[in-house]
Design an enzyme around this catalytic site. Sequence first.
Site, PDB file in Angstrom:
ATOM      1  N   GLN A 199       3.038  -1.653  -4.315  1.00 27.27           N
ATOM      2  CA  GLN A 199       2.917  -3.001  -3.750  1.00 27.27           C
ATOM      3  C   GLN A 199       2.699  -4.022  -4.862  1.00 27.27           C
ATOM      4  OE1 GLN A 199       0.091  -1.328  -0.360  1.00 27.27           O
ATOM      5  NE2 GLN A 199       0.145  -3.534  -0.198  1.00 27.27           N
TER       6      GLN A 199
ATOM      7  N   GLU B 276      -1.481  -0.759  -3.325  1.00 28.04           N
ATOM      8  CA  GLU B 276      -1.774  -2.008  -4.049  1.00 28.04           C
ATOM      9  C   GLU B 276      -2.237  -1.683  -5.468  1.00 28.04           C
ATOM     10  OE1 GLU B 276      -4.139  -4.972  -1.964  1.00 28.04           O
ATOM     11  OE2 GLU B 276      -4.541  -6.072  -3.801  1.00 28.04           O
TER      12      GLU B 276
ATOM     13  N   ARG C 225     -14.469  -9.768   0.971  1.00 29.04           N
ATOM     14  CA  ARG C 225     -13.775 -10.145   2.209  1.00 29.04           C
ATOM     15  C   ARG C 225     -14.586  -9.691   3.427  1.00 29.04           C
ATOM     16  NH1 ARG C 225      -8.891 -12.106   4.184  1.00 29.04           N
ATOM     17  NH2 ARG C 225      -8.112 -12.471   2.080  1.00 29.04           N
TER      18      ARG C 225
ATOM     19  N   ARG D  86      -5.309  -2.355   5.023  1.00 28.55           N
ATOM     20  CA  ARG D  86      -5.068  -3.393   6.031  1.00 28.55           C
ATOM     21  C   ARG D  86      -6.360  -3.995   6.596  1.00 28.55           C
ATOM     22  NH1 ARG D  86      -0.115  -2.175  10.096  1.00 28.55           N
ATOM     23  NH2 ARG D  86       0.732  -4.267  10.202  1.00 28.55           N
TER      24      ARG D  86
ATOM     25  N   ALA E 161      -2.879  -9.166   1.122  1.00 27.31           N
ATOM     26  CA  ALA E 161      -3.613 -10.275   1.732  1.00 27.31           C
ATOM     27  C   ALA E 161      -2.744 -11.009   2.774  1.00 27.31           C
ATOM     28  CB  ALA E 161      -4.133 -11.243   0.660  1.00 27.31           C
TER      29      ALA E 161
ATOM     30  N   GLU F  17      -2.039  -8.462   8.572  1.00 28.63           N
ATOM     31  CA  GLU F  17      -3.322  -7.795   8.790  1.00 28.63           C
ATOM     32  C   GLU F  17      -4.109  -8.253  10.026  1.00 28.63           C
ATOM     33  OE1 GLU F  17      -4.268  -8.945   4.678  1.00 28.63           O
ATOM     34  OE2 GLU F  17      -5.292  -7.037   4.554  1.00 28.63           O
TER      35      GLU F  17
END
Length: 774
Positions: free
Chosen positions: A195, A230, A308, A340, A509, A721
């Site tokens: 990713q 990622e 987050r 996710r 994101a 997401e």
Amino acid sequence: MNTILPYDSAVGHVTGEAVYIDDILVNEQLLVGRVVYSLHAHAKIKSFDLSEARKVAGVHAVLSYKDIPGHNQMGPVVKDEMCLAENEVTFVGQAMFLIAAETLEQGLEAEKLIKIEYEPLEPILDIETAMLKGSLMGPPRKIECGNVNATLKTAPHVIQGELRTGAQEHWYLETQACLCILGEGKEINVFSSTQHPSETQALVAEVLGIRRNEVIVEVKRIGGGFGGKETQANHVACWSALLCNATKSPVKIHLFRDDDMIMTGKRHRFLTKYEVGFDDDGVLHAVKFELNSDGGAATDLSFAILERAMLHTDNAYYVPNFSVEGRVWKTNLPSNTAMRGFGGPQGMAAIETIIDRIARFLKKDAIEIRFKNFYGSKDRNVTHYGQTVENNRLHVIFDQIMKSAEYEKRRKEIADFNTQNEFFKKGLALTPVKFGISFTTTFLNQAGVLVNVYTDGTVLVNHGGTEMGQGLNTKIQQIAAAEFGVSPDRVKVNATNTSKVPNTSATAASSGSDMNGMAVKNAIETIKERISKELAQLWNEKDVHHPSILSSIIFKDNFIFDSDHPERKISFTDAMVQMNLCQVSLSSTGFYKTPGIGWDKIKGHGKPFYYYSFGMAVSEVIIDILTGQHTLLRTDILQDVGKSINEGIDIGQVEGAFIQGLGWCTTEEIKWDSKGNLMTHSPDTYKIPTVQDIPKDFRVKLLEDNPNPVGTIRRSKAIGEPPFMLALSVWLAIKDGISAVGNHEVEPEFSLPATNEVILLSIEKLKMKVRGAI
Ligand code: MTE
Ligand code: HPA
Ligand code: MOS
């Protein structure tokens, strides 16, 4: 714009023609790469001997850390992750040696002949032990507003508790894979299922000790990433590159499913402690959270994920006095990573538990408590980190879904059903989602593209994002077609390639189409301006530099024309031939950075998000009281996607995210044994949702007439997401169903996932309570 253009490789997926890493044709020199990993969760490596393994016929290389020409390091943020273990191993599945052989069998034979002497050390395998031993990954983080402790003292009611949320395997259909092919000199071509091609490029360069302009990473498509590629696709790429460099042959590593599950990190488990103060109406006065996340053996993205989570413990609710502290604990498990929602689900589950408990305490329906605490539109609209919730869609979504899902009516029917049935109970829950869009690491909010137009009137877009099934390439194709005013079949989106677009951010994101879409628009505007000026000149416009000339030249329906002089019209293709004759460049880069965001991570204050995506779900379950089995009878979803670029893709994303969230909330349970071995390393023990688990009645709708007021591409919103977290409605519907056995009370620590076992034990506990046994 055609909002139902089919997914660009839909047919290719069905026929098998869509090319994944494993499908790339290579010559007969291709070697199979194999990664030999640690069987201990924590041990000193006293010695190893590779000599016998190296003698196996067909084996071209057996490598240890000593054979790495560059840095033995692949940590993406903090440099705490070795490419190959040196003196110590810190989790089962950690890479120690690499083998390249002509056949897989030869590689496996060589692996058996590697001699390793370990000295086992005590592993830390859970958050509690890490806490006891003070095994912190880094300093704690805190976000605070108002006066929490004082308010908790004076609040009419206070509830405390703990919530555990589980890990989750990504279960991408294509396991981690990479193919490396050497070029001339030091050049290396890396075909990776990553990713984050630019980071893969950087790390391959570092382990090989070469420069980034010698490494080309290409990504045609990824067979699902979900955050698991990622950072952790970098590993397989570095290992393949090392073997390729050592053997001078093409090398491919494609992990077996079980190895992939054993070696790679998962969603972070969290242990969250909370205390909440509220009044008789259920209005929140103060909330205090302590989040503890299981980081695994290395930092990876753990702090961004924790951040987050901390930024989503409010979910859709206004809390005037708020404090959230977060810690990442270091354990002897694979390094946990992006998945996710990126901490959002863990944060939201905590506040949703609180709301549910308040409702049960006050003997009210949880929707009442939710509604009272929703962020306001004019006041009560500032988050604990100081960002104002603008363009709040909570109330409009709530009103619509309450009606379309017939909530009140079904609530009554369910209550009747539950009084009439002893062995089956139904449960219902509505949960909201407010998800912040932007990388919280602000500088990552940038994207680049390279757009080429050819003289046959076709367009080739190179963008920095990666296609992983989310439909990014299809959306980009639509955006480019709409900007040029040509039909989408003229536009092709190329494989992502680091030599075309450099220094990109991960496709993550949920911001892939937001950012790459804007960068495409930007590039196309540059090209259109050149074309318009040239055409204005050809059409003898007086002042070709006057802005009104440019705005009067329209690109539409495969033609370019002057809206002030309809006779001045040329087909797009003829115009491109003409431009070439006139020496006009038909290629441009484009760039975009998200405007107006930024925040102070230390103070925990500012505007981390460009905007929020909202959504709500109502789920109804039925539970078999004797077995603990549940069935999801119906789910209604209303999701805010702004003005959808492609409704088919967006609905697919909502459905897919919800079902993946459903797995996290119900059946997906990861277990390690007392030595740190993963016990659930294949689908026979790890249960992802199947077609059987889809709601029997599944009604997904996108909020209509709802363009995104902030300047996103075509007024759309991110979708990848946010709907994941709508599955919390199922978790709380199950809790609601269980509660019908007793007095609408469920043990406070109802954990997640609500597996069959958890459900049955909760029911049994409740029955004993009703009988007065406990
Ligand atoms: N959809 C599919 N089919 N496959 C995936 O791997 N990843 C999800 C989501 N949807 C994923 C997916 C995750 S974790 C993110 S961040 C976004 O897609 C990334 O793509 P986007 O930014 O283009 O939405
Ligand atoms: N989301 C996903 N990936 C990320 C983020 C984020 O907010 N920040 C850094 N990597
Ligand atoms: Mo998604 S977890 O941001 O790759």
